[in-house]
Write an enzyme that holds these catalytic residues in place. Structure first.
Site, PDB file in Angstrom:
ATOM      1  N   THR A  92      11.711   1.064  11.295  1.00 35.13           N
ATOM      2  CA  THR A  92      11.552  -0.194  10.743  1.00 35.13           C
ATOM      3  C   THR A  92      10.944  -0.474   9.575  1.00 35.13           C
ATOM      4  O   THR A  92       9.959   0.241   9.020  1.00 35.13           O
ATOM      5  CB  THR A  92      11.080  -1.481  11.813  1.00 35.13           C
ATOM      6  OG1 THR A  92       9.680  -1.183  11.771  1.00 35.13           O
ATOM      7  CG2 THR A  92      11.679  -0.939  13.043  1.00 35.13           C
ATOM      8  N   ASP A 112      10.225  -7.498   9.212  1.00 38.81           N
ATOM      9  CA  ASP A 112       8.999  -8.003   8.574  1.00 38.81           C
ATOM     10  C   ASP A 112       8.116  -8.375   9.883  1.00 38.81           C
ATOM     11  O   ASP A 112       8.299  -9.214  10.680  1.00 38.81           O
ATOM     12  CB  ASP A 112       9.391  -9.224   7.859  1.00 38.81           C
ATOM     13  CG  ASP A 112       7.890  -9.797   7.142  1.00 38.81           C
ATOM     14  OD1 ASP A 112       7.163  -9.475   7.570  1.00 38.81           O
ATOM     15  OD2 ASP A 112       8.335 -10.817   6.377  1.00 38.81           O
ATOM     16  N   ASN A 137       2.161   0.923  12.422  1.00 39.26           N
ATOM     17  CA  ASN A 137       1.746   1.505  11.337  1.00 39.26           C
ATOM     18  C   ASN A 137       1.786   0.649   9.833  1.00 39.26           C
ATOM     19  O   ASN A 137       1.009   0.775   9.073  1.00 39.26           O
ATOM     20  CB  ASN A 137       2.637   2.650  11.105  1.00 39.26           C
ATOM     21  CG  ASN A 137       2.398   3.227   9.484  1.00 39.26           C
ATOM     22  OD1 ASN A 137       1.535   4.005   9.084  1.00 39.26           O
ATOM     23  ND2 ASN A 137       3.486   3.011   8.694  1.00 39.26           N
ATOM     24  N   SER A 183      -5.330   2.166  12.793  1.00 40.42           N
ATOM     25  CA  SER A 183      -6.601   1.563  12.418  1.00 40.42           C
ATOM     26  C   SER A 183      -6.792   2.047  11.327  1.00 40.42           C
ATOM     27  O   SER A 183      -6.102   2.490  10.445  1.00 40.42           O
ATOM     28  CB  SER A 183      -7.684   1.245  13.474  1.00 40.42           C
ATOM     29  OG  SER A 183      -8.536   0.550  13.055  1.00 40.42           O
ATOM     30  N   TYR A 207      -9.729  -6.412   4.453  1.00 42.91           N
ATOM     31  CA  TYR A 207      -9.167  -5.127   5.179  1.00 42.91           C
ATOM     32  C   TYR A 207      -9.921  -4.895   6.447  1.00 42.91           C
ATOM     33  O   TYR A 207      -9.477  -4.622   7.454  1.00 42.91           O
ATOM     34  CB  TYR A 207      -8.841  -3.856   4.165  1.00 42.91           C
ATOM     35  CG  TYR A 207      -8.179  -2.738   4.486  1.00 42.91           C
ATOM     36  CD1 TYR A 207      -6.845  -2.798   4.836  1.00 42.91           C
ATOM     37  CD2 TYR A 207      -9.006  -1.633   5.018  1.00 42.91           C
ATOM     38  CE1 TYR A 207      -6.230  -1.544   5.192  1.00 42.91           C
ATOM     39  CE2 TYR A 207      -8.237  -0.313   5.427  1.00 42.91           C
ATOM     40  CZ  TYR A 207      -6.795  -0.374   5.662  1.00 42.91           C
ATOM     41  OH  TYR A 207      -6.224   0.735   6.140  1.00 42.91           O
ATOM     42  N   LYS A 246      -8.885  -4.612  10.391  1.00 42.97           N
ATOM     43  CA  LYS A 246      -8.923  -3.419  11.155  1.00 42.97           C
ATOM     44  C   LYS A 246      -9.922  -3.421  12.241  1.00 42.97           C
ATOM     45  O   LYS A 246      -9.717  -2.950  13.381  1.00 42.97           O
ATOM     46  CB  LYS A 246      -9.338  -2.123  10.147  1.00 42.97           C
ATOM     47  CG  LYS A 246      -8.148  -1.834   9.259  1.00 42.97           C
ATOM     48  CD  LYS A 246      -6.653  -1.297   9.865  1.00 42.97           C
ATOM     49  CE  LYS A 246      -5.819  -0.925   8.949  1.00 42.97           C
ATOM     50  NZ  LYS A 246      -4.586  -0.656   9.721  1.00 42.97           N
ATOM     51  N   THR A 288      -1.826   9.176   1.076  1.00 42.82           N
ATOM     52  CA  THR A 288      -0.587   8.146   1.414  1.00 42.82           C
ATOM     53  C   THR A 288      -0.406   7.393   0.421  1.00 42.82           C
ATOM     54  O   THR A 288      -1.179   7.675  -0.990  1.00 42.82           O
ATOM     55  CB  THR A 288      -0.922   7.224   2.727  1.00 42.82           C
ATOM     56  OG1 THR A 288      -1.978   6.470   2.407  1.00 42.82           O
ATOM     57  CG2 THR A 288      -1.293   8.107   3.849  1.00 42.82           C
TER      58      THR A 288
END
Length: 282
Positions: free
Chosen positions: A34, A57, A84, A135, A149, A153, A184
């Site tokens: 997705t 979304d 994710n 996480s 952030y 988390k 990433t």
């Protein structure tokens, strides 16, 4: 149950989500991949008989429900949910706008909550499932420039820890994954939003911090493809771990936090232990 499972992966258009979806397909599983833009997801993953690409979304509960319905219509079940999708609003707390702070929470905390809320009825009905929440070490240890952030988390950590015993009676497991620094796209302009400098007192540190992080992009030690393979392995266990510190740096971070907590708890042990009503010890 067959060893072939149905994986539902959010944020599967780029970054770690692509690696997780590819690893699941390579292991012989079916994947519901997705993302907000299905063209990007399809381009990243290509075509596969066991792949369903669905628009999602994560900030939209309606999108989440529609995506889950599409997944169950196609494959009949959802065995592994991987929360994710996320983004990164960076900056000193006073310079992050209230709107951006809320946006961070909406995507990175309420996003997984929305998707999990939509998936749980299907998992309860089949009396099995695994909810994976990506996480971060930022959910274990806070640091400057990461207030928004880390808030999201840390919220993920508390939510999943509390959800785990609620869903365990239905055969549903949970797993918190706490990556350290992986190569990433999190630090790319597509994922990271830096707060606009507005306060002179922070100006020099802001410039230095942004430069340091931008120089790190693409040089992180962690290999997301190896992390994806590890998640496939862990998800296949009868009892997946409730927490997985991903990366040597993550293990070090968790161990240091544990030592710090013990030290802090012990520092005022006598004072802390003498706060009960007097009649409690009579």
């Amino acid at each position: 149950m067959s060893t072939k499972k149905v994986w539902f992966v959010t944020g599967a258009g780029r970054g770690m989500g692509v690696d997780i979806a590819k690893a699941a397909l390579a292991a012989g599983h079916a994947v519901v991949a997705t993302g907000r833009n299905t063209d990007i997801v399809t381009k990243a993953l290509g075509a596969h008989d066991d792949l369903l690409v669905v628009k999602l979304d994560v900030t939209s509960p309606a999108d989440a429900q529609a995506a889950v319905t599409a997944a169950v219509d196609r494959f009949g079940r959802i065995d592994v949910l991987v929360n994710n999708a996320g983004n990164f609003y960076a900056g000193f707390f006073e310079e992050i706008s209230p709107q951006d702070f809320r946006s961070q929470i909406e995507t990175t905390l309420f996003g997984p909550i929305n998707v999990t809320r939509a998936v749980l009825p299907a998992m309860r009905a089949q009396r099995s499932g695994l909810i994976v929440a990506i996480s971060s070490t930022a959910g274990i240890v806070g640091q400057e420039f990461c207030t928004a952030y880390a808030t999201a988390k840390f919220g993920i950590e508390g939510w999943i820890e509390s959800l785990s015993p609620e869903v365990a009676p239905f055969g549903i497991h949970t797993m918190l994954v706490e990556p350290g620094f992986f190569r990433t796209e999190l630090l790319t302009p597509e994922s990271t939003n830096f707060a606009e400098p507005a306060i002179d007192d922070y100006a020099a540190r802001t410039k230095q911090t942004i430069a340091a992080w931008q120089s790190m992009n693409g040089l992180q030690t962690g290999d997301p493809a190896k992390l994806a393979d590890a998640l496939i392995q862990l998800a296949g266990q009868d009892e997946p771990p409730q927490r997985f510190a991903a990366g040597a740096d993550a293990v070090t971070t968790v161990e240091q936090k544990a030592r710090n907590l013990l030290t802090q708890a012990g520092a005022y042990r006598e004072l802390s232990s003498n706060l009960a009503h007097d009649d409690a010890t009579a």
